[in-house]
Scaffold this motif. Structure first.
Motif, short mmCIF file in Angstrom:
data_model
loop_
_atom_site.label_atom_id
_atom_site.label_comp_id
_atom_site.label_asym_id
_atom_site.label_seq_id
_atom_site.Cartn_x
_atom_site.Cartn_y
_atom_site.Cartn_z
N ASP B 91 38.26 41.21 43.87
CA ASP B 91 38.58 39.78 43.89
C ASP B 91 37.40 38.95 43.37
O ASP B 91 37.60 37.89 42.77
CB ASP B 91 38.93 39.33 45.31
N ASP B 92 36.17 39.41 43.62
CA ASP B 92 35.01 38.61 43.23
C ASP B 92 34.52 38.94 41.81
O ASP B 92 33.45 38.49 41.39
CB ASP B 92 33.88 38.80 44.24
N VAL B 93 35.30 39.75 41.09
CA VAL B 93 34.91 40.10 39.72
C VAL B 93 36.03 39.69 38.77
O VAL B 93 37.20 40.00 39.01
CB VAL B 93 34.67 41.64 39.62
N LYS B 94 35.69 38.98 37.71
CA LYS B 94 36.69 38.65 36.70
C LYS B 94 36.73 39.82 35.72
O LYS B 94 36.07 39.81 34.69
CB LYS B 94 36.32 37.35 35.98
N GLY B 95 37.51 40.84 36.09
CA GLY B 95 37.48 42.07 35.32
C GLY B 95 38.73 42.32 34.51
O GLY B 95 39.79 41.73 34.77
N CYS B 96 38.62 43.16 33.52
CA CYS B 96 39.80 43.68 32.84
C CYS B 96 39.46 45.07 32.28
O CYS B 96 38.29 45.44 32.20
CB CYS B 96 40.29 42.74 31.75
N VAL B 97 40.49 45.83 31.94
CA VAL B 97 40.29 47.24 31.58
C VAL B 97 41.01 47.58 30.28
O VAL B 97 42.21 47.36 30.15
CB VAL B 97 40.81 48.17 32.71
N ILE B 98 40.24 48.09 29.33
CA ILE B 98 40.81 48.57 28.06
C ILE B 98 40.73 50.10 28.06
O ILE B 98 39.65 50.65 28.24
CB ILE B 98 40.03 48.03 26.84
N SER B 99 41.87 50.76 27.87
CA SER B 99 41.84 52.22 27.74
C SER B 99 42.10 52.59 26.29
O SER B 99 43.08 52.13 25.70
CB SER B 99 42.92 52.86 28.60
N ILE B 100 41.23 53.39 25.74
CA ILE B 100 41.43 53.91 24.38
C ILE B 100 41.83 55.37 24.53
O ILE B 100 41.00 56.22 24.86
CB ILE B 100 40.16 53.77 23.53
#
Lengths: 412, 412
Positions: B91-100
């Motif tokens: 919640d405290d991280v503005k994250g996103c995930v890219i999988s190649i």
């Protein structure tokens, strides 16, 4: 390269960390060393490792991180980053760590020196659980190197890239003693020789070493009572390992309250992707009172101003000028090699194993005995062709240890 | 390849996770996709990402792990392994995930199926904090693919390795819509079309869908009240993202208490480096009461016997037989592509977003509404040239949705 890969993998797994059944092995590698990594992992499992974990590094990503992340972001990495390596030094884990160096020594030449220093400091703090164990041989670790295209180009700028890479491969094979039929036997002999030399230096019962050469070094370095010289293989939990491959040094810790004079680096120092040239330190009662450098002074400043202990020295290492690596007359721009071509000191932390019983002493006891403590440990080279080192023993004798860059007969 | 790399990187960063200033991006990549990874990271920083972290995977290391680690070791990974990906869903991280994706679909063909299933289950459990957020679009994620030599060989066994790789590259470019001058505009148009179709399917107010074809599928699938069809881009925190590139499907969740009949897979299913052929399921009141497969039945068993929810279905996705990927008439052996060439279901978890207000419903509420919950979500393909799907609406009408493999005019 096939032969080099086979040899290096054996060196790392058999002689380096000497993998035992049931161990968990952490391999820090590079996207430029994928084939070697496969062979290393294969051999670890052949030795019945329980688990092998590989972390691939990538110079270009490091460069991008330094170019775009703020100093705040670089110094506040998520905890899992540190948990990863620290895991392998936990008491309940039979871990060991293999580092495969394969990097451009000049890869961060355009990066902000303050960022590099700050990030290194934060990383050293985050990895304290690991480094504390590694420095006192409570976890096995080993560093080997593999040719990187940019590194080869830097060392052999006049050769074609392919030939430069090949030549660097040959130099690595030679200095790491994997260019013969039985690398393990070669390492056994070499370790025995370094140990014999370490023993003689201990028996001499040195009080101080006096370094003098024409470059301007004139430094008196006290050794603590009960000092021990290390060299070649070390022991962790009854198992021998070689932390550095290659290694040519015998080394101990200075009494960090008793170092006086001036010391000049004899080779550039590559640190965190930057090259520091013309390093000079002045010390009084073990404290660095003045320092200068011709290039990247900000990086040197970052190192020395890390903490209290980074204002003193933590290692005194003796390497003859006629050592096999030195005889190549080639600057590697890589401490793993260059430190083994030259007498050197380290700014920062001392190895607790450099004093009798030090492995099990508390931090306070070690400090009382004169062993330096710091978040950094950065080697810099001081050996020259004309370096003389004279020992004063605790019983008042004066004994030449180095004359004209090499050990005297007694210590050869 | 240069053009493909540029296009794919833009697709992943701009249209895929749609990186915003200050975000932390996690990139799961492969040692076979180093150049693409560099370009992806460069674009993330260009978009002012705060931090970009890359984890390079390596098929050969995965193979060695499965060959040599015990099932106990494989299912008890150190916590930091999971902390890494979960960090980006905090919640405290503005994250996103890219999988190649860049892997050999058949890379674990010799591995023990029980080990693979058990390790997948343990990983899904460890990554629950991440997957819970990802499934309900509370973290942005996107998967793209890059040609892998072994993957290309598997798809095009008659071509020279180099040509096979090139052809796979072309297919990826085409299906991921990066082979034109303005991929972002192409994606905008495509997303709008899928959304229009989803809207019509919602407005139809379907009670049940009846699947029939000559392969042997004869299945009635209930949809929950208030169902929503998704398709194309999704929204997370007001920002649109495309989780799968390519994507051709519109999809919803079945009412997992109301699925009855037999369903036959129309394509092999590649799961964890193994290929399951001839999959067949029998369901009664939403429970899988019987299952079989011609190859790798142990893997299928591992999936279905994971937990309570893995004995039912969690996704119903509609893809016409004349979709662009289907028209290539090529099996990709990779779900990311194959699921977009064919109508499919998923064994296991439903997306909470497939029901009105589901994103913010508790687990209990979702269960009450008929949405399935499980540690697994495994798509399998069921579409054929002769597939008919007929809807029964809540107000008692019968409406053909698919005739002969394709949407009827109304839903085209």
């Amino acid at each position: 390269m096939k032969k080099l890969i086979k040899g290096l993998a054996q060196a790392a797994v058999y002689t380096g960390v000497n993998v035992q059944e049931g161990e968990e092995v952490y391999v820090i590698s590079s996207v430029h060393a994928v084939e070697l990594t496969h062979e290393v992992v294969r051999l670890c499992y052949e030795r019945k490792a329980k688990r092998v974990v590989v972390r691939y590094r990538d110079d270009e990503l490091t460069r991008l991180d330094y170019a775009h992340q703020t100093i705040d972001t670089l110094t506040h990495k998520p905890q899992y980053v540190y948990d990863e390596r620290n895991y392998f030094a936990r008491d309940d884990v039979k871990g060991c760590v293999i580092s495969i160096l394969c990097s451009d020594p000049n890869g961060l030449k355009d990066a902000d020196g303050n960022k590099i220093s700050a990030a290194h400091r934060a990383d050293m703090k985050g990895l304290t659980p690991y480094y504390d164990k590694a420095m006192s041989h409570k976890v096995k670790w080993s560093i080997i190197a593999y040719p990187h295209p940019e590194w080869a180009k830097l060392m052999f700028p006049d050769l074609k890239p392919k030939d430069a890479l090949k030549k660097l491969g040959k130099y690595i094979a030679k200095t790491t003693r994997v260019d013969n039929d039985n690398p393990a036997a070669a390492w056994e002999k070499h370790n025995a020789e370094l140990k014999a030399r370490s023993k003689k230096l201990k028996e001499l019962n040195i009080k101080e070493l006096h370094y003098v050469n024409k470059l301007g070094t004139d430094l008196i370095v006290g050794l603590p009572e009960g000092y021990v010289f290390g060299g070649g293989s070390d022991i962790c939990g009854g198992v021998s390992f070689n932390a550095n491959m290659p290694t040519e040094e015998v080394f101990s810790a200075p009494d960090c309250r008793n170092i006086n004079g001036v010391v000049k680096a004899s080779m550039p120092l590559c640190y965190g992707g930057k090259i520091i040239e013309g390093l000079s330190l002045t010390l009084k009662d073990g404290r660095i009172t003045d320092y200068s450098a011709d290039t990247n002074l900000d990086i040197l400043k970052g190192i020395i101003e890390t903490d209290e202990g980074s204002r003193s020295l933590g290692e005194v290492a003796l390497v003859p000028y006629n050592s096999p690596i030195s005889k190549l007359h080639t600057l590697f721009y890589e401490t793993l090699f260059d430190e083994n071509a030259s007498c050197h000191f380290a700014i920062g932390e001392a190895y607790p194993t450099c004093i009798e019983g030090g492995k099990d002493m508390s931090r306070d006891e070690l400090t009382k005995r004169g062993l330096n403590y710091s978040d950094v440990h950065v080697d810099f080279m001081v050996g020259t062709k004309d370096l003389n080192i004279t020992a004063t023993t605790r019983d008042g004798k004066t004994v030449p240890v180095f004359v004209d860059g090499n050990f005297t007969k007694e210590f050869e």
